[in-house]
Write a protein that holds these residues in place. Structure first.
Motif, PDB file in Angstrom:
ATOM      1  N   ASN A 131      -1.171 -48.945  12.092  1.00  0.00           N
ATOM      2  CA  ASN A 131       0.149 -49.015  11.453  1.00  0.00           C
ATOM      3  C   ASN A 131       0.942 -47.733  11.681  1.00  0.00           C
ATOM      4  O   ASN A 131       2.152 -47.767  11.932  1.00  0.00           O
ATOM      5  CB  ASN A 131       0.006 -49.306   9.955  1.00  0.00           C
ATOM      6  N   ILE A 132       0.256 -46.596  11.593  1.00  0.00           N
ATOM      7  CA  ILE A 132       0.953 -45.325  11.827  1.00  0.00           C
ATOM      8  C   ILE A 132       1.395 -45.235  13.286  1.00  0.00           C
ATOM      9  O   ILE A 132       2.513 -44.798  13.603  1.00  0.00           O
ATOM     10  CB  ILE A 132       0.039 -44.126  11.441  1.00  0.00           C
ATOM     11  N   MET A 133       0.537 -45.687  14.181  1.00  0.00           N
ATOM     12  CA  MET A 133       0.877 -45.591  15.610  1.00  0.00           C
ATOM     13  C   MET A 133       2.115 -46.435  15.937  1.00  0.00           C
ATOM     14  O   MET A 133       3.048 -45.971  16.597  1.00  0.00           O
ATOM     15  CB  MET A 133      -0.320 -46.046  16.448  1.00  0.00           C
ATOM     16  N   TRP A 134       2.132 -47.637  15.435  1.00  0.00           N
ATOM     17  CA  TRP A 134       3.261 -48.531  15.726  1.00  0.00           C
ATOM     18  C   TRP A 134       4.531 -48.010  15.046  1.00  0.00           C
ATOM     19  O   TRP A 134       5.617 -48.050  15.605  1.00  0.00           O
ATOM     20  CB  TRP A 134       2.876 -49.941  15.299  1.00  0.00           C
ATOM     21  N   ALA A 135       4.367 -47.454  13.845  1.00  0.00           N
ATOM     22  CA  ALA A 135       5.523 -46.875  13.142  1.00  0.00           C
ATOM     23  C   ALA A 135       6.102 -45.717  13.953  1.00  0.00           C
ATOM     24  O   ALA A 135       7.327 -45.564  14.057  1.00  0.00           O
ATOM     25  CB  ALA A 135       5.118 -46.375  11.757  1.00  0.00           C
ATOM     26  N   GLY A 136       5.222 -44.914  14.539  1.00  0.00           N
ATOM     27  CA  GLY A 136       5.688 -43.771  15.341  1.00  0.00           C
ATOM     28  C   GLY A 136       6.490 -44.227  16.546  1.00  0.00           C
ATOM     29  O   GLY A 136       7.497 -43.620  16.910  1.00  0.00           O
ATOM     30  N   THR A 137       6.035 -45.308  17.158  1.00  0.00           N
ATOM     31  CA  THR A 137       6.748 -45.812  18.346  1.00  0.00           C
ATOM     32  C   THR A 137       8.109 -46.390  17.957  1.00  0.00           C
ATOM     33  O   THR A 137       9.139 -46.049  18.553  1.00  0.00           O
ATOM     34  CB  THR A 137       5.889 -46.886  19.057  1.00  0.00           C
ATOM     35  N   ILE A 138       8.115 -47.233  16.934  1.00  0.00           N
ATOM     36  CA  ILE A 138       9.394 -47.836  16.515  1.00  0.00           C
ATOM     37  C   ILE A 138      10.336 -46.754  15.963  1.00  0.00           C
ATOM     38  O   ILE A 138      11.549 -46.843  16.106  1.00  0.00           O
ATOM     39  CB  ILE A 138       9.171 -48.921  15.433  1.00  0.00           C
ATOM     40  N   GLY A 139       9.733 -45.738  15.357  1.00  0.00           N
ATOM     41  CA  GLY A 139      10.527 -44.670  14.737  1.00  0.00           C
ATOM     42  C   GLY A 139      11.474 -43.986  15.709  1.00  0.00           C
ATOM     43  O   GLY A 139      12.537 -43.508  15.311  1.00  0.00           O
ATOM     44  N   LEU A 140      11.089 -43.914  16.982  1.00  0.00           N
ATOM     45  CA  LEU A 140      12.002 -43.247  17.920  1.00  0.00           C
ATOM     46  C   LEU A 140      12.061 -43.947  19.280  1.00  0.00           C
ATOM     47  O   LEU A 140      12.172 -43.314  20.316  1.00  0.00           O
ATOM     48  CB  LEU A 140      11.641 -41.754  18.076  1.00  0.00           C
ATOM     49  N   ASN A 141      12.026 -45.277  19.256  1.00  0.00           N
ATOM     50  CA  ASN A 141      12.268 -45.970  20.532  1.00  0.00           C
ATOM     51  C   ASN A 141      13.710 -46.448  20.613  1.00  0.00           C
ATOM     52  O   ASN A 141      14.078 -47.161  21.544  1.00  0.00           O
ATOM     53  CB  ASN A 141      11.279 -47.124  20.755  1.00  0.00           C
ATOM     54  N   GLY A 142      14.503 -46.074  19.640  1.00  0.00           N
ATOM     55  CA  GLY A 142      15.933 -46.361  19.699  1.00  0.00           C
ATOM     56  C   GLY A 142      16.385 -47.503  18.804  1.00  0.00           C
ATOM     57  O   GLY A 142      17.551 -47.566  18.426  1.00  0.00           O
ATOM     58  N   ILE A 143      15.460 -48.376  18.442  1.00  0.00           N
ATOM     59  CA  ILE A 143      15.889 -49.594  17.741  1.00  0.00           C
ATOM     60  C   ILE A 143      16.504 -49.307  16.367  1.00  0.00           C
ATOM     61  O   ILE A 143      17.399 -50.018  15.924  1.00  0.00           O
ATOM     62  CB  ILE A 143      14.736 -50.618  17.657  1.00  0.00           C
ATOM     63  N   LEU A 144      16.035 -48.247  15.708  1.00  0.00           N
ATOM     64  CA  LEU A 144      16.580 -47.943  14.380  1.00  0.00           C
ATOM     65  C   LEU A 144      17.934 -47.237  14.456  1.00  0.00           C
ATOM     66  O   LEU A 144      18.639 -47.135  13.468  1.00  0.00           O
ATOM     67  CB  LEU A 144      15.600 -47.059  13.593  1.00  0.00           C
ATOM     68  N   GLY A 145      18.268 -46.749  15.632  1.00  0.00           N
ATOM     69  CA  GLY A 145      19.485 -45.935  15.753  1.00  0.00           C
ATOM     70  C   GLY A 145      20.647 -46.633  16.424  1.00  0.00           C
ATOM     71  O   GLY A 145      21.730 -46.057  16.549  1.00  0.00           O
ATOM     72  N   VAL A 146      20.421 -47.894  16.844  1.00  0.00           N
ATOM     73  CA  VAL A 146      21.522 -48.568  17.543  1.00  0.00           C
ATOM     74  C   VAL A 146      22.674 -48.857  16.580  1.00  0.00           C
ATOM     75  O   VAL A 146      22.466 -49.045  15.381  1.00  0.00           O
ATOM     76  CB  VAL A 146      21.071 -49.899  18.206  1.00  0.00           C
ATOM     77  N   GLY A 147      23.883 -48.863  17.118  1.00  0.00           N
ATOM     78  CA  GLY A 147      25.046 -49.272  16.326  1.00  0.00           C
ATOM     79  C   GLY A 147      25.482 -48.282  15.267  1.00  0.00           C
ATOM     80  O   GLY A 147      26.284 -48.602  14.393  1.00  0.00           O
ATOM     81  N   LYS A 148      24.947 -47.078  15.318  1.00  0.00           N
ATOM     82  CA  LYS A 148      25.331 -46.094  14.308  1.00  0.00           C
ATOM     83  C   LYS A 148      25.192 -44.692  14.878  1.00  0.00           C
ATOM     84  O   LYS A 148      24.472 -44.476  15.863  1.00  0.00           O
ATOM     85  CB  LYS A 148      24.460 -46.252  13.059  1.00  0.00           C
ATOM     86  N   GLN A 149      25.870 -43.756  14.241  1.00  0.00           N
ATOM     87  CA  GLN A 149      25.731 -42.359  14.649  1.00  0.00           C
ATOM     88  C   GLN A 149      24.522 -41.765  13.944  1.00  0.00           C
ATOM     89  O   GLN A 149      24.326 -42.002  12.752  1.00  0.00           O
ATOM     90  CB  GLN A 149      27.006 -41.614  14.221  1.00  0.00           C
ATOM     91  N   GLY A 150      23.702 -41.012  14.651  1.00  0.00           N
ATOM     92  CA  GLY A 150      22.554 -40.367  14.006  1.00  0.00           C
ATOM     93  C   GLY A 150      22.946 -39.011  13.448  1.00  0.00           C
ATOM     94  O   GLY A 150      24.101 -38.596  13.555  1.00  0.00           O
ATOM     95  N   ASP A 151      21.997 -38.331  12.823  1.00  0.00           N
ATOM     96  CA  ASP A 151      22.302 -36.986  12.320  1.00  0.00           C
ATOM     97  C   ASP A 151      21.726 -35.899  13.238  1.00  0.00           C
ATOM     98  O   ASP A 151      22.451 -35.185  13.883  1.00  0.00           O
ATOM     99  CB  ASP A 151      21.764 -36.782  10.901  1.00  0.00           C
ATOM    100  N   TRP A 152      20.402 -35.786  13.270  1.00  0.00           N
ATOM    101  CA  TRP A 152      19.654 -34.900  14.170  1.00  0.00           C
ATOM    102  C   TRP A 152      19.840 -33.404  13.945  1.00  0.00           C
ATOM    103  O   TRP A 152      19.392 -32.597  14.759  1.00  0.00           O
ATOM    104  CB  TRP A 152      19.915 -35.269  15.649  1.00  0.00           C
ATOM    105  N   ALA A 153      20.440 -33.012  12.812  1.00  0.00           N
ATOM    106  CA  ALA A 153      20.576 -31.566  12.561  1.00  0.00           C
ATOM    107  C   ALA A 153      19.207 -30.930  12.311  1.00  0.00           C
ATOM    108  O   ALA A 153      18.916 -29.840  12.799  1.00  0.00           O
ATOM    109  CB  ALA A 153      21.488 -31.328  11.369  1.00  0.00           C
ATOM    110  N   THR A 154      18.361 -31.625  11.550  1.00  0.00           N
ATOM    111  CA  THR A 154      17.062 -31.030  11.203  1.00  0.00           C
ATOM    112  C   THR A 154      16.249 -30.762  12.474  1.00  0.00           C
ATOM    113  O   THR A 154      15.614 -29.708  12.608  1.00  0.00           O
ATOM    114  CB  THR A 154      16.289 -31.970  10.257  1.00  0.00           C
ATOM    115  N   HIS A 155      16.273 -31.709  13.403  1.00  0.00           N
ATOM    116  CA  HIS A 155      15.556 -31.491  14.659  1.00  0.00           C
ATOM    117  C   HIS A 155      16.157 -30.327  15.454  1.00  0.00           C
ATOM    118  O   HIS A 155      15.431 -29.522  16.032  1.00  0.00           O
ATOM    119  CB  HIS A 155      15.536 -32.766  15.511  1.00  0.00           C
TER     120      HIS A 155
END
Ligand code: NZQ
Ligand code: ZN
Length: 391
Positions: free
Chosen positions: A243-267
């Motif tokens: 579950n953690i492995m799949w969460a890590g992949t989905i977390g930054l494969n782009g699908i959660l960020g489509v259609g919106k502006q991200g923040d990315w200041a912390t990174h």
């Protein structure tokens, strides 16, 4: 919601022994391979032997680049570029965590560029061709196994910079959760923080009406919160690691960020910390995230914090800043429960480089989508983080 184009070309092989089909997959690209790995974990846990057995049994010629550091160095990227050129290699196989895979992507991008590969990271030059690359992931954290980013350190310049391109998205990635059993508590928990941070960076957005992305993000966060402590207590619990492995992949494969502006200041801020102090990425994020949240929270954006608090951490309360602050405290407490530092002063021993880090963070312009941050804002965030003080 904003318009978007979206493509996820990486073929995933997920599950126990999913490496078994890798030979024929590599042969779709070439039979001359550069095999890259880190400081030796894959030799201890048997993944190296398995990989080499597959290469040999498929008559694949390979050269090795070993010893890629955590926070990969540009020197390894240069060494890899030379190996590829000198041996006419045509495919890169990166076996390891995010550092090894990102180093592989740097090599892939640099082979056809005649100048210093660091030019690409400093955005002085671009690239329009790359060597194809595949990955065997051994640590859940970065999402690099299914995205086009590569983050590399140049310690002599105290810089940690990234490139991003569809050209370096892995052609395939092998995700076998059993390969992460041997990751120790320190790197497991840093990985969990990194996964959560990627989701925060996409969740805390100024774009309105992204209901579907937001609920997806919350469900991945809930998954990580649910299994994060479990993988520490039971490192060989297959379903927790899966579950953690799949969460890590989905977390930054782009699908959660489509259609919106991200923040990315912390990174952006954390990469400065890593560039100067070579700290573990997830640990740096843990010591900055709550203070970034605390700094940007305001009447206008408080609903995002409140909703996440309710849906992920089960926080109850009215629609006030006080309830939003409870979310921030819950994030900090959760990171602390994983045993990761939540005070910057616990990982660096003085404030002397705060100005320098803030200056570096804005070298390409202000940071942040939820709230635009300039150098002075970043100094304030880092100072609060150093003291460990939330409002
Ligand atoms: O070098 P070895 O011996 O392999 O040991 C590694 C390393 O010491 C060890 N490890 C990896 N898999 C293991 C294992 N130990 C035992 N068993 C295993 N199965 O773990 C240590 C850390 O590895 P590393 O690759 O550095 O960790 P991670 O995957 O967290 O990658 C961190 C790097 O990725 C960048 C970070 O900045 C950092 O440089 N990021 C990359 C991103 C991307 N490309 O999209 C996004 C992220 O935000 C991040 O910036
Ligand atoms: Zn990250």
């Amino acid at each position: 919601m904003l318009n978007f184009n979206f493509s996820l070309p990486t073929k995933l092989f997920f599950g126990k022994d999913s490496i078994k089909d890798m030979g024929s997959e590599i042969l779709k690209y070439s039979d001359r391979v550069l095999l890259i790995y880190g400081g030796g974990s894959i030799k201890k846990n048997g993944i190296y032997d398995k990989t080499v057995e597959i290469l040999k049994s498929n008559n694949i010629f390979y050269k090795e680049l070993a010893g890629v550091h955590s926070n990969p160095r540009v020197e390894s990227v240069k060494e890899g570029i030379k190996l590829v050129r000198d041996n006419n290699l045509e495919f890169i196989l990166a076996v390891g965590g995010g550092s090894v895979i990102d180093c592989g992507k740097g090599i892939a991008a640099g082979v056809f560029y005649e100048g210093d590969v660091w030019d690409l990271y400093q955005r002085k030059a671009g690239f329009n061709k790359a060597v194809p690359l595949g990955a065997v992931l051994t640590l859940s954290a970065t999402g690099t196994e299914m995205n086009g980013n590569s983050v590399v350190s140049n310690l002599s310049l105290e810089e940690k910079l990234h490139i991003g391109s569809d050209l370096i998205v892995p052609k395939f990635s092998v995700l076998d959760p059993t390969y992460t059993y041997s990751v120790d508590k320190y790197y497991t928990s840093a990985g969990v923080v990194d996964i959560m941070s990627h989701i925060f960076e996409q969740y805390f957005s100024p774009t309105k009406d992204t209901f579907i992305q937001d609920r997806m993000a919350e469900s991945i966060l809930k998954t990580v919160v649910n299994y994060g402590e479990k993988v520490l207590l039971e490192p060989e619990n297959y379903d927790a690691r899966a579950n953690i492995m799949w969460a890590g992949t989905i977390g930054l494969n782009g699908i959660l960020g489509v259609g919106k502006q991200g923040d990315w200041a912390t990174h952006g801020i954390e990469h400065e910390l890593s560039g100067i102090y070579d700290v573990t990425h997830g640990v740096g994020l843990s010591a900055i995230t709550p203070y970034w949240m605390d700094y940007v929270l305001n009447e206008e954006n408080k609903d995002r914090f409140i909703t996440m608090g309710k849906n992920v951490f089960g926080i109850e309360g009215d629609n006030s800043i006080t309830t939003a602050r409870k979310t921030i405290k819950a994030v900090k407490d959760y990171f602390a429960s994983l045993g990761v530092a939540v005070v910057l002063g616990d990982i660096i021993d003085s404030k002397e480089n705060i100005e320098k880090m803030a200056e570096g963070a804005v070298r390409f312009g202000n940071l942040g989508g939820l709230q635009s941050l300039g150098k002075d804002d970043i100094v304030k965030i880092l100072e609060a983080a150093y003291e460990g003080k939330l409002k």
